[in-house]
Design a protein around this motif. Structure first.
Motif, PDB file in Angstrom:
ATOM      1  N   MET A  52      40.979  35.428  39.073  1.00  0.00           N
ATOM      2  CA  MET A  52      40.287  35.220  40.447  1.00  0.00           C
ATOM      3  C   MET A  52      40.922  35.943  41.404  1.00  0.00           C
ATOM      4  SD  MET A  52      39.867  31.849  42.575  1.00  0.00           S
ATOM      5  CE  MET A  52      38.585  31.934  43.959  1.00  0.00           C
ATOM      6  N   HIS A  53      39.895  36.637  42.207  1.00  0.00           N
ATOM      7  CA  HIS A  53      40.332  37.509  43.303  1.00  0.00           C
ATOM      8  C   HIS A  53      39.672  36.835  44.371  1.00  0.00           C
ATOM      9  CE1 HIS A  53      38.629  40.573  46.235  1.00  0.00           C
ATOM     10  NE2 HIS A  53      40.012  40.501  46.147  1.00  0.00           N
ATOM     11  N   CYS A  54      40.430  36.727  45.745  1.00  0.00           N
ATOM     12  CA  CYS A  54      39.750  36.102  46.932  1.00  0.00           C
ATOM     13  C   CYS A  54      39.871  37.137  47.982  1.00  0.00           C
ATOM     14  CB  CYS A  54      40.820  34.898  47.076  1.00  0.00           C
ATOM     15  SG  CYS A  54      40.059  34.269  48.854  1.00  0.00           S
ATOM     16  N   ALA A  55      41.165  37.703  48.307  1.00  0.00           N
ATOM     17  CA  ALA A  55      41.004  38.756  49.530  1.00  0.00           C
ATOM     18  C   ALA A  55      42.354  39.506  49.118  1.00  0.00           C
ATOM     19  CB  ALA A  55      40.824  38.169  50.672  1.00  0.00           C
ATOM     20  N   PHE A  56      42.808  40.295  50.139  1.00  0.00           N
ATOM     21  CA  PHE A  56      43.851  41.257  50.086  1.00  0.00           C
ATOM     22  C   PHE A  56      45.045  40.703  50.389  1.00  0.00           C
ATOM     23  CE2 PHE A  56      44.781  45.932  51.536  1.00  0.00           C
ATOM     24  CZ  PHE A  56      45.544  46.198  50.806  1.00  0.00           C
ATOM     25  N   GLU A  57      45.251  39.970  51.563  1.00  0.00           N
ATOM     26  CA  GLU A  57      46.425  39.598  52.186  1.00  0.00           C
ATOM     27  C   GLU A  57      46.906  38.260  51.411  1.00  0.00           C
ATOM     28  OE1 GLU A  57      43.735  38.957  52.954  1.00  0.00           O
ATOM     29  OE2 GLU A  57      43.402  39.020  55.259  1.00  0.00           O
ATOM     30  N   ASN A  58      46.073  37.539  50.693  1.00  0.00           N
ATOM     31  CA  ASN A  58      46.522  36.086  50.493  1.00  0.00           C
ATOM     32  C   ASN A  58      46.478  35.800  48.976  1.00  0.00           C
ATOM     33  OD1 ASN A  58      43.723  36.568  49.340  1.00  0.00           O
ATOM     34  ND2 ASN A  58      42.650  34.909  50.516  1.00  0.00           N
ATOM     35  N   ALA A  65      51.849  35.632  53.467  1.00  0.00           N
ATOM     36  CA  ALA A  65      51.322  34.659  52.558  1.00  0.00           C
ATOM     37  C   ALA A  65      52.498  34.325  51.459  1.00  0.00           C
ATOM     38  CB  ALA A  65      50.063  34.912  51.821  1.00  0.00           C
ATOM     39  N   ALA A  93      48.592  32.806  48.407  1.00  0.00           N
ATOM     40  CA  ALA A  93      48.237  31.529  49.209  1.00  0.00           C
ATOM     41  C   ALA A  93      47.183  30.874  48.100  1.00  0.00           C
ATOM     42  CB  ALA A  93      47.681  31.757  50.295  1.00  0.00           C
ATOM     43  N   LEU A  94      46.433  31.987  47.212  1.00  0.00           N
ATOM     44  CA  LEU A  94      45.488  31.457  46.298  1.00  0.00           C
ATOM     45  C   LEU A  94      46.102  30.740  45.320  1.00  0.00           C
ATOM     46  CD1 LEU A  94      42.351  32.045  45.787  1.00  0.00           C
ATOM     47  CD2 LEU A  94      42.968  33.933  44.403  1.00  0.00           C
ATOM     48  N   GLU A 117      42.156  44.985  40.450  1.00  0.00           N
ATOM     49  CA  GLU A 117      40.946  44.090  40.900  1.00  0.00           C
ATOM     50  C   GLU A 117      39.665  44.836  40.890  1.00  0.00           C
ATOM     51  OE1 GLU A 117      37.882  43.127  43.687  1.00  0.00           O
ATOM     52  OE2 GLU A 117      39.724  44.148  44.423  1.00  0.00           O
ATOM     53  N   VAL A 118      39.441  46.012  41.517  1.00  0.00           N
ATOM     54  CA  VAL A 118      38.207  46.569  41.403  1.00  0.00           C
ATOM     55  C   VAL A 118      37.898  47.301  40.252  1.00  0.00           C
ATOM     56  CG1 VAL A 118      38.264  46.990  44.099  1.00  0.00           C
ATOM     57  CG2 VAL A 118      38.955  48.742  42.690  1.00  0.00           C
TER      58      VAL A 118
END
Lengths: 324, 405
Positions: free
Chosen positions: A69-75, A122, A78-79, A53-54
């Motif tokens: 799309m990226h939202c956060a680390f742990e989800n 998740a 769920a995304l 991602e980075v």
């Protein structure tokens, strides 16, 4: 399943293009490109926080040629659940921007930290709910993006910055979580291990995973030059050794009438049929600085024996499950 | 022209669920457990009975609930969730991401206090924890306001000049579980009012596109945004939030046209000649209004200001509503342990500081963990304000209402 050939795949444009900032010799781009070669049509990709991602999305640039799309680390799962639910809702209502596509496939990429550890809840939830998406675990066996900290996916004995090989403790004292078994135990319709040393196998499994209805899981072992401490040109070679030593066997598991049906993939099946071709784990370990303490200053015979035995046991269990 | 409406008995949770049914969002993802709200149960019934086209995603945590909404919204869906208390706290990380990625999600929050110790009753500590996250925050006094806000929120969130998530706050139990008469619109009028979702435009790699995940116009959402651009993006968010003060007024006016109900950011009550007044949020303001009436009958020049909008903070409307009142009490069901006062008090004082003639202001923390704020307690607050007026000084800037010694 629609046929996958190397010729066809080589003509298909890449979904992840140049300009990314992953390290030289990183296996992640190889995995992603091989998996994305196997897409069958419109596809949306989600990534958990991590190296991939980075390195591929530093604003205002992006290496992604597909909606990503990226939202956060742990989800990430769920995304993906939300995206998949949107596709379903728009198809059902016959309105909304995604309604016009006959299929939209959702693929999630996450590292071992985002899968074995912080993202497991998740992921488990998304599989239990049966979302139609493909989850690709890119397992480089530690938190590499943040500086090689141990994860639930780090194998026994590996030295990391939070499980360093010291004078008393020799690397990680715990074993790697059996993530494939955890996912299979959910009744996941399709689970497979993949290794970029066998690209056609990766693409065939990826296409299968995408085509199967419901959640599917691809587990790739991603050798990491920085974290495993080997020269960058050896990535594929070390990955291949992981399978040849049965540290990372290649197999598929599908569900038939509520039962998991295991099948060894060609490289591992060949070893099962001719066990004399199985390489000792030293061949794999001695190439990697993270296992240096197994050999230097003195060879740790007991440790090597313990590790070999545990690999043998796990391989035997898998062979039994696969009926070979 | 005002649309046809009928009166039905609904509690706050049901008002929220009913309005959401009429809106028929594409995705509802919720984890209705920590603590439980009826909103999601009612909505699941609508799904089970085929009354909505929504996909209901029964996620395994509030963190995943909001994460799924972020994914859904980015894929172009209208996405809704509901939560309260610790559930909202668990979403904290994703609150910022939803807002930072400008996803117009709507969330109902039946305000309840945060553990520990564990307690499931009303206060505003949950919503106050979200006040800096970039969500528009509306506070409701009764079920009617919950219904209205739950319809209107979509237009606010998706307004071309806003494109931000909206949180509809209403007091746990006091509103969420109390049945009241509510005027409701017909389904078709709600559908017409909310219309179709509109998307923000953005500069994609191949020219201008709509800001959503679409295979024909691929863009990357949620990229790594370093020192070069992060600050600029945050400033855009802050400016958009400020700008929304104008846009929300326009939506309020449209809403008034179909319902006949005039919506304001703040509601002054008997403030013209008030000498002592209270400002606050939520259901307790209904009780304050009763007490103001009683005090007025007794000859006390009391007044009050109820705030409906908390984020963006309606600075000018609040200044106008407060007017020249010499003594102002802030009544709030929240706290900031170690802070100079509770959140609303700090913000109200900040707003008043630059005025040439500013009132004395004191903070009255009340109702934490669901403790009842009775008319008697509110009378005590007004008595305290009158003492400040007589003395010409605030001796106790922050006090706790109705707490055992």
């Amino acid at each position: 399943m629609s046929e996958i050939t190397l010729k066809e795949m080589s003509r298909k444009p890449d979904a992840l293009i140049c300009g990314g900032r992953l390290c030289a010799g990183c296996d992640e781009t190889i995995v992603v490109r091989q998996v994305m070669k196997a897409t069958r049509g419109p596809t949306i990709v989600t990534s958990a926080t991590g190296c991939l991602e980075v390195s591929t999305s530093i604003f205002p640039y992006t290496s992604w040629e597909v909606p990503w799309m990226h939202c956060a680390f742990e989800n990430v799962a769920a995304l993906a659940s939300g995206i998949e639910a949107t596709i379903k809702a728009m198809h059902k209502k016959k309105e909304g921007p995604l309604a016009k596509y006959p299929t939209v496939d959702v693929i999630s990429f996450a590292g071992d930290g985002g899968t074995y550890d912080i993202g497991l809840q998740a992921l488990s939830g998304a599989i239990e709910r049966g979302h139609d998406f493909t989850y690709v675990l890119i397992d480089n066996e530690a938190y590499m993006n943040t500086g090689i900290q141990r994860s639930g996916g780090t194998p026994f004995g590996a030295s990391t910055t939070t499980s360093p090989a010291g004078k008393v403790i020799l690397g990680k004292t715990e074993t790697k979580k059996p993530i494939d078994e955890i996912i299979i135990a959910h009744g996941t319709p399709y689970v497979a291990t993949i290794n970029t040393a066998w690209p056609l196998d990766v693409m065939k499994k990826a296409r299968k995973a995408i085509e199967v209805d419901g959640p599917t899981f691809l587990h790739s072992l991603a050798p990491c030059s920085r974290g495993w401490r080997f020269p960058p040109e050896k990535t594929v070679e070390i990955g291949r050794l992981a399978t040849q030593t049965c540290v990372f066997p290649l197999f598929e598991c599908r569900q038939e009438k509520g039962k998991p049906v295991y099948e060894l993939s060609a490289p591992s099946l060949a070893i099962a049929k001719r066990p004399e071709n199985k390489k000792p784990i030293e061949a794999y370990l001695e190439q990697q600085g993270r296992y240096r303490h197994f050999f230097r200053p003195a060879r740790k015979e007991a440790l090597l024996k313990e590790l070999q035995e545990s690999i043998d046991t796990r391989w035997q269990i898998l062979c039994e499950k696969a009926g070979v | 022209m005002v649309a046809k409406q009928k009166i039905v008995g609904l509690n706050g949770d049901e008002a929220s669920a009913y309005a959401t049914k009429q809106v028929d969002p594409d995705v509802v993802a919720a984890y209705p457990i920590t603590p439980q709200t009826i909103i999601v149960e009612r909505f699941s019934e609508y799904v089970a009975d085929g009354l909505v086209g929504s996909e209901f995603v029964a996620v395994e945590s509030e963190h995943s609930a909001l994460s799924a909404c972020v994914g859904a919204s980015a894929a172009g869906a209208r996405a809704f969730t509901a939560t309260a208390a610790n559930g909202l706290a668990l979403m904290w990380e994703i609150l910022y991401i939803a807002a930072g990625l400008r996803q117009p999600i709507v969330m109902a929050v039946a305000n309840r206090c945060l553990g520990g110790p564990i307690n499931i009753h009303n206060d505003h500590s949950d919503a106050m924890g979200a006040r800096d996250s970039g969500w528009i925050q509306l506070f409701c006094e009764n079920s009617q306001e919950v219904y209205d806000a739950s319809v209107e929120a979509w237009r606010i969130a998706e307004h071309a000049d806003i494109q931000m998530p909206v949180m509809v706050n209403f007091d746990g139990f006091t509103i969420s579980h109390t049945m009241e008469n509510v005027y409701i619109l017909e389904d078709a009028d709600v559908k017409k009012f909310v219309g179709k979702r509109i998307y923000m435009k953005t500069e994609g790699p191949k020219g201008e596109v709509e800001f959503k995940l679409d295979p024909d116009t691929p863009i990357s959402i949620g990229p790594l945004d370093l020192q070069d651009f992060y600050f600029e993006h945050k400033v855009q968010q802050m400016e958009a939030m400020k700008g929304s003060l104008k846009a929300i007024k326009a939506v309020d006016k449209e809403f008034e046209k179909i319902t006949g109900r005039k919506l304001e950011y703040v509601y002054p009550y008997k403030m013209d000649d008030a000498e002592v007044a209270v400002v606050g949020l939520g259901s307790a303001m209904g009780t304050v209004r009763e007490v103001v009436d009683e005090l007025r009958a007794e000859g006390v020049k009391a007044g009050m200001v109820k705030m409906r909008l908390f984020r963006p903070f309606p600075v000018e409307d609040l200044k106008n509503a407060i007017g020249n009142v010499p003594v102002l009490g802030v009544m709030e069901k929240a706290y900031s342990i170690g802070g100079p006062g509770a959140p609303l008090y700090e913000e109200v004082k900040t707003v008043l500081y630059d005025l040439p003639k500013r009132p004395f202001v004191a903070d009255y923390i009340n109702g934490l963990g669901g403790k009842d704020t009775s008319p008697e307690m509110i009378r005590d607050v007004f008595k305290s304000l009158q003492r400040i007026k007589e003395r010409g000084a605030v001796l106790e800037p922050v006090s706790y209402v109705g707490v055992r010694e």
